[in-house]
Write an enzyme that holds these catalytic residues in place. Structure first.
Site, short mmCIF file in Angstrom:
data_model
loop_
_atom_site.label_atom_id
_atom_site.label_comp_id
_atom_site.label_asym_id
_atom_site.label_seq_id
_atom_site.Cartn_x
_atom_site.Cartn_y
_atom_site.Cartn_z
N HIS A 63 -5.08 -4.11 -21.07
CA HIS A 63 -4.33 -4.53 -19.89
C HIS A 63 -5.12 -4.26 -18.61
CE1 HIS A 63 -3.11 -0.30 -20.28
NE2 HIS A 63 -2.78 -0.32 -19.01
N HIS A 65 -4.70 -3.26 -14.40
CA HIS A 65 -3.88 -2.73 -13.30
C HIS A 65 -4.58 -3.07 -11.99
CE1 HIS A 65 -0.92 0.04 -15.12
NE2 HIS A 65 -1.83 0.20 -16.06
N TYR A 126 17.74 3.19 8.21
CA TYR A 126 17.36 2.63 9.51
C TYR A 126 18.28 1.46 9.88
CZ TYR A 126 14.68 0.18 13.07
OH TYR A 126 14.31 -0.44 14.23
N GLN A 130 21.37 1.14 12.94
CA GLN A 130 21.30 0.16 14.02
C GLN A 130 22.70 -0.21 14.52
OE1 GLN A 130 18.24 -0.85 15.47
NE2 GLN A 130 17.78 0.92 14.17
#
Length: 133
Positions: A63, A65, A126, A130
Site C-alpha cells: 500500500h 500512504h 467557534y 458566533q
C-alpha cells in the site's frame, strides 16, 4: 495570516491537507525495490504537475500512504485519480511483470481523510460562539 501554515491565491487563503491511502489489486506485495523507487519518482512528478505538494510519502510493499497539501480547486478524488492513473500506466509499461500478475495495478478504492490544524471540536465551538456576538 502570513505564516507557512496558509497559502494564498487571488481569492482565497487556505490550508488543505489530505491523508490518502491505496493498495495494489488483491493487495499484492509488488511495491518493492525498483518498482517502489520509480513509484516515488512518478508520484512526485505528477503531484508537481497538478499543483499538489507531497508533504510525507511512504510506499509499503502492499500500500501507499501520502500526506498531501493542495489548492481548494483540487478534490481528493481528482488527486487520487490522477496519481493512480498516471503511475499505473507508467509502471506497467516499465515493469511488464506487473501486467502478468495484475489485471490493473491499483484497486478502484482508496482511503481519504482531511487533515487540518484546527480540530472539528474547535470549529464547532467557534461557530456556536458566533451566535452571541
Amino acid at each position: 495570516m502570513n505564516g507557512k501554515r496558509w497559502k494564498r491565491s487571488k481569492t482565497a487563503v487556505y490550508n488543505i491537507g489530505y491523508h490518502l491511502v491505496w493498495c495494489p489489486k488483491y493487495r499484492r506485495r509488488v511495491l518493492v525495490g525498483k518498482v517502489a523507487e520509480r513509484l516515488k519518482e512518478l508520484l512526485l512528478q505528477k503531484a508537481r504537475e497538478i499543483e499538489v505538494e507531497i508533504v510525507e510519502m511512504e510506499v509499503m510493499p502492499d500500500h501507499v500512504h501520502l500526506f498531501v497539501k493542495t489548492t481548494p480547486t483540487n478534490s481528493p478524488h481528482f488527486i487520487t485519480q490522477q496519481l493512480k492513473g498516471y503511475t499505473s500506466r507508467v509502471l506497467r509499461k516499465e515493469f511488464p511483470f506487473l501486467k502478468s500478475r495484475l489485471p490493473s495495478l491499483w484497486t478502484r478504492s482508496y482511503y481519504c481523510e482531511s487533515v487540518g490544524h484546527v480540530s472539528e471540536e474547535t470549529i464547532r465551538k467557534y461557530i456556536e460562539d458566533q451566535k452571541g456576538k
